[in-house]
Write a protein that holds these residues in place. Structure first.
Motif: not given
Length: 404
Positions: A165-168, A334-341, A348-352
């Protein structure tokens, strides 16, 4: 003449300190930076839209402020959507001892003041001349995973769905955010809209800081659980964050994708409301939540949650009683991978940051038929880890990170 020269000299030093602290925070990627001085003391506000979670970015900002400070007290206001959340205070003695390497950063975290009381600091920041690295108009495209599992059917063991579910998400002005989400089904054994591309959360929200520990929020638009309407929230937090009281009320209609009519919006209004209380126990990082509510389809009940915070992990259980029915279950974030965006450009495109899920043990019979205990969320990132600014939680896990 000498007095004027001395005044100009100290004014130049003050400007230099402000510039160095603000420059370092901007280099870190902090946004909505404001800075002002009151004598030898410096007050700075910043918003972290770079680092996952709440305490990690705060720790980076504290170190940056210490390294760029000259002797004097330092106050740091942590913002969320430009709304003040926390005030961190560091005495001039602590600043000097750290710069002279007489204490470690872990000892700084132990000595610092940290609370929800931001009124005095925000009063000083009214003197700030401008805001650096504003978040207004910047856009995030965030990819949210959605998973649901329920044993609510007699002809199969479980019903389920898995979605992306991508969100802008875009910050507008102070406290305002626009969200537009689309849900893409990946796998399900359900029928109807669950097999279709459909709208998710499409909403405009406005947050307010009212002072003396009171905050408010209003959201309007399309929400989760096929609801469209408006919801208002108000909460009060003690300075140490151990007690939080709140109330929420909403009015919504059904919003659903059908085979015959496409996107169908009903006219029947449904009202929901709740009174909430939350207590935080810092020794074991336990959060206790209690609410008395009128749920979406007219049933009245109470619900209690107990959540344990393990850094960015939050795991909890709940129990509820509504109109003679008992239910319970568990939830986690639970945290998903990626501590810094990094966000160096406008989009910017990133995961939750987190994957969150709640499982209900009672999902059939009268409880399911009459849709008891039903509610909805007004934004896609609601969970017990995200936006969690509890002061003692922040201090505890900053110290733990420093001791690794």
């Amino acid at each position: 003449m000498s007095r004027y020269l001395i005044a100009i000299f100290f004014s130049a030093i003050s400007i230099s300190v402000r510039a160095q602290v603000a420059e370092k925070l901007q280099q870190l990627g902090m946004e909505n930076i404001q800075i002002a001085t009151d004598g030898d003391n410096t007050t700075v506000a910043f918003e972290d839209n770079m680092y996952r979670g709440t305490y990690r970015g705060i720790g980076k900002a504290i170190v940056a402020g210490l390294e760029r400070m000259d002797p004097g007290d330092l106050q740091m206001v942590v913002l969320e959507q430009s709304i003040p959340q926390l005030c961190i205070t560091l005495s001039g003695e602590t600043v000097t001892e750290y710069k002279e390497k007489r204490i470690t950063i872990g000892e700084v975290y132990r000595q610092m003041g940290i609370s929800y009381d931001t009124d005095k600091a925000m009063g000083i920041l009214k003197k700030a001349h401008k805001t650096l690295n504003s978040s207004a108009g910047k856009v995030d495209i965030v990819i949210y995973p959605e998973v649901k599992l329920a044993n609510s059917s007699l002809d199969r063991l479980y019903t389920y769905y898995i979605n992306l579910a991508p969100a802008v998400e875009m910050a507008l002005w102070k406290g305002a955010e626009l969200t537009a989400q689309v849900v893409f089904p990946l796998a399900t054994n359900l029928q109807g809209q669950y097999k279709k591309i459909r709208p998710g959360v499409i909403a405009l929200s406005q947050e307010f800081y009212l002072g003396k520990g009171f905050l408010g929020r209003v959201a309007a638009g399309n929400f989760t659980n096929n609801r469209m309407g408006v919801q208002a929230e108000m909460k009060y937090r003690t300075a140490n964050g151990r007690l939080e009281l709140g109330a929420v009320a909403g009015s919504t209609v059904q919003s659903i994708l059908t085979n015959d009519e496409g996107w169908y919006i009903s006219r029947k209004q449904r009202f929901n409301a709740a009174l909430k209380a939350s207590v935080y126990e810092p020794r074991f990082n336990l959060q206790f939540d209690l609410q008395a509510a009128r749920y979406l389809y007219g049933d009245y009940g109470v619900r209690g949650d107990c959540t344990r915070h393990f850094g960015e992990y939050a795991i909890g259980v709940y129990g509820m009683y509504t109109d003679g029915e008992i239910n319970g279950g568990f939830h986690f974030a639970i945290p998903l991978p990626g501590k810094k965006w990094s966000r160096n450009r406008g989009i910017r495109v990133r995961q939750a940051d987190y994957f969150a899920m709640e499982y209900s043990m009672e999902s059939w019979g009268r409880y399911a038929d009459e849709k008891m205990g039903e509610t909805y969320r007004t934004r896609p990132d609601e969970n017990r880890s995200n936006r969690f600014f509890q002061p003692e939680y922040i201090r505890y896990f900053l110290i733990k990170e420093a001791n690794k």
